[in-house]
Design an enzyme around this catalytic site. Structure first.
Site, PDB file in Angstrom:
ATOM      1  CB  CYS A  66      -0.983  -0.042   1.165  1.00 29.42           C
ATOM      2  SG  CYS A  66      -2.426   0.972   0.865  1.00 29.42           S
TER       3      CYS A  66
ATOM      4  CG  HIS B  75      -3.572  -3.570   3.282  1.00 29.96           C
ATOM      5  ND1 HIS B  75      -2.508  -3.133   4.045  1.00 29.96           N
ATOM      6  CD2 HIS B  75      -4.195  -2.457   2.832  1.00 29.96           C
ATOM      7  CE1 HIS B  75      -2.504  -1.815   4.073  1.00 29.96           C
ATOM      8  NE2 HIS B  75      -3.511  -1.371   3.335  1.00 29.96           N
TER       9      HIS B  75
ATOM     10  CD  GLU C 166      -1.296  -6.398   5.262  1.00 31.49           C
ATOM     11  OE1 GLU C 166      -1.042  -6.658   4.073  1.00 31.49           O
ATOM     12  OE2 GLU C 166      -1.421  -5.234   5.696  1.00 31.49           O
TER      13      GLU C 166
HETATM   14  N1  GLN Z   1      -1.877   6.743   3.071  1.00 32.88           N
HETATM   15  C1  GLN Z   1      -2.023   6.011   1.868  1.00 32.88           C
HETATM   16  C2  GLN Z   1      -3.396   6.170   1.268  1.00 32.88           C
HETATM   17  O1  GLN Z   1      -4.317   6.543   1.936  1.00 32.88           O
HETATM   18  C3  GLN Z   1      -1.722   4.547   2.073  1.00 32.88           C
HETATM   19  C4  GLN Z   1      -2.680   3.865   2.988  1.00 32.88           C
HETATM   20  C5  GLN Z   1      -2.212   2.523   3.473  1.00 32.88           C
HETATM   21  O2  GLN Z   1      -1.028   2.213   3.395  1.00 32.88           O
HETATM   22  N2  GLN Z   1      -3.121   1.715   3.968  1.00 32.88           N
HETATM   23  O3  GLN Z   1      -3.585   5.917   0.101  1.00 32.88           O
END
Ligand code: GLN
Length: 554
Positions: free
Chosen positions: A386, A521, A523
């Site tokens: 992410c 994600h 995970e």
């Molecule tokens: N801050 C980034 C976004 O909002 C990444 C978010 C995250 O890593 N879950 O896109």
């Protein structure tokens, strides 16, 4: 017929009610029963989505896009059953719902009160959203907080009423408690647990089973004493001693007779439902007898706070299980990489893989970019998740395309917004993207979305040549497709995209041992008995890197 099991906690918080609920569910599944798990959280936030990871730990995101308590992650990992929006209910949500009904005049002029209106609402949530044609054999509900807290009173009152209405034969109360060892007395003490049970009794709840955490074996006389004072059968005082891996808990509970007592309570003969614990034994064996070890550096902001990365840490363990490899973690605070004082080669000396996890905000971002550059240049296996992907894009744009002011607009306006809000670079896309997600309270892309994998890519290989996968998201910013061609010329392959081709989801490098970053994600979907392919491959690559480094492997 669904049987309801309520798990409360006493004496202190953090005793692991979530693990207890999950491990019991795993044992019931291992006897062929179907289960669902739920958690009631007594705080006033509508969901934990807005809470700081320092306060609450990780926010676990479900397939249907709910932002929930991290215990739901344990439920999914132990049972493989996907949780839903309706499986995590907070006081905030109960009150919002009651107040909305009151505004609509649904209470027909009545004075709206905690009893019966709040408790009725809680009781409705206990049974909400259960598949009527195929109800689970067991619904296990964890009540957050500790007995004695003011906040949890309405929940305890509601489960008391519920049990009274539906009948004791269909509801079971389990109380998880602590037996502290007092060194000067050389004894394990039962008094705090007696008091906690007394507190429960004062609310009309007689626990049927006591699950007792302790860091030493519990002597028989302490069990007898507890049984006597707490009015439970001696065999229903179950020791829950500390273990070094949470995946040992189902095996331990079974050894102590926990699952048998639960079944006997419901008048089910355990012999009619033989137990198969093979997969848990296999996991235990692999965890305790690894054939290799790797050290992974996690470069993040909440480095002193592992709960903020709960699912990530578990997914790494799963990747280790798949490779019969012990995974240890080196926490690196990304802000520490920002000054000149530290030498990166010293810092990463003994690490076999570098992981940059999800994150929010500018603090520590430059350090993450440096760590990614180091992994790229030094050919160290790298997994970006992410925010980790977004920073890998910024790194490539700055260092390879020489777009020195490249950045994410999350930190403010910039000349080369290589990561930006969709509304900033794609006028029409945003609405479409958020379809059905607006009522979840945020502007984030939440929950499961499909991603098409490019044929012949490394990632397609990792996913067993799948062409389309579904993974869970929690973010606002997206890689800006306008820079795609330029970034490709810097060696980045966009190997996974949303089905309409608008949103980059996965990047990889072919001239590197392992350099993969994903917008989702992974995970959140890894299970001990079904490790996520990305973590499996990342650990494998890190293991190879370690062997290559030491020179005994070509
Ligand atoms: N801050 C980034 C976004 O909002 C990444 C978010 C995250 O890593 N879950 O896109």
């Amino acid at each position: 017929m669904t049987r309801f099991i309520f798990i409360t906690g006493g004496v202190v918080s953090s005793l692991g009610k979530g693990i207890a609920a999950s491990a019991l569910s795993a044992l019931l599944q291992a006897r062929g029963f179907t289960v669902r798990l739920r958690k009631f959280d007594p705080y006033l936030n509508v969901d934990p989505g807005t809470m700081s990871p320092y306060q609450h730990g990780e926010v676990f995101v479900t397939e249907d896009g709910a932002e929930t308590d991290l215990d739901l992650g344990h439920y999914e990992r132990f049972t493989g059953v996907d949780c839903r929006q309706s499986d995590n209910i907070t006081t905030g949500r109960i009150y919002s719902s009651v107040i909305a009904k009151e505004r609509r005049g649904e209470y027909l002029g009545a004075t709206v009160q905690v009893i019966p209106h709040i408790t009725d609402e809680i009781k409705d949530f206990i049974k909400a959203d259960l598949d009527q044609n195929n109800p689970p054999d067991f619904l296990i509900i964890e009540i957050g907080g500790t007995v004695g807290d003011i906040e949890s009173l309405p929940f305890l009152e509601a489960i008391r009423q519920f049990s009274n209405e539906i009948g004791k034969s269909q509801t079971l109360f389990i109380h998880l408690t602590l037996l502290p060892y007092i060194q000067t007395a050389g004894e394990i003490k039962t008094k705090p647990s007696q008091h906690s049970v007394k507190e429960l009794l004062s609310m009309g709840i007689q626990p049927d089973i006591l699950l007792c955490r302790s860091n030493l074996p519990i002597p028989q006389d302490a069990r007898k004493k507890l049984a006597l004072f707490c009015n439970v059968k001696a065999e229903c005082v179950i020791p829950a001693s500390d273990v070094d891996s949470i995946y040992q808990v189902p095996l331990n509970y079974h050894k102590e007779g926990f699952d048998e007592e639960v079944l006997k309570y419901f008048k089910i003969n355990p012999k009619d439902h033989p137990l198969n614990l093979e997969c848990w034994q296999e996991i235990d064996q692999r965890i305790h007898h690894p054939k290799a070890s790797v050290k992974i550096a996690i470069v993040g902001k909440y480095s002193g706070f592992p709960d903020a990365y709960k699912s990530l840490l578990e997914a790494l363990v799963h990747g280790g299980i798949a490779n019969e490899t012990k995974v240890s973690i080196k926490w690196i605070n990304s802000e520490d990489l920002e000054g000149d004082a530290l030498s990166l080669s010293d810092l990463f000396k003994e690490t076999d893989g570098i992981l940059v996890p999800g994150g929010f905000g500018e603090r520590g971002a430059e350090g993450k970019i440096r760590a990614i550059e180091y992994a790229r240049v030094q050919n160290i296996p790298f997994l970006g998740i992410c925010f980790g992907l977004q920073m890998a894009i910024v790194e490539a744009a700055r260092n390879l395309l020489k777009l020195e002011d490249a950045n994410s607009t999350e930190f403010g306006p910039c000349k080369n917004p290589v990561v930006a809000l969709l509304t900033e670079w794609e006028k029409d896309g945003a609405k479409e993207l958020r379809t059905g997600q607006d009522n979840l309270g945020g502007t984030m892309r939440l929950g499961s979305y499909p991603c098409v994998l490019q044929k012949g890519s490394i990632i397609s290989d990792i996913y067993g040549h799948a062409t389309c996968i579904n993974e869970r998201h929690r973010h606002r910013w997206e890689v800006n497709s306008h820079y795609k061609l330029q970034l490709e010329s810097a060696g980045i392959r966009f190997s996974g995209e949303s089905p309409d081709g608008k949103l980059p989801e996965i990047i990889e490098r072919s001239n590197h041992p392992f350099f993969i970053a994903v917008q989702f994600h992974p995970e959140l979907k890894s299970r001990p008995f079904n490790p996520h392919p990305l973590f499996k491959s990342f650990i494998k690559a890190s293991r190879t890197h370690k062997l290559n480094k030491s020179g005994d492997f070509k």
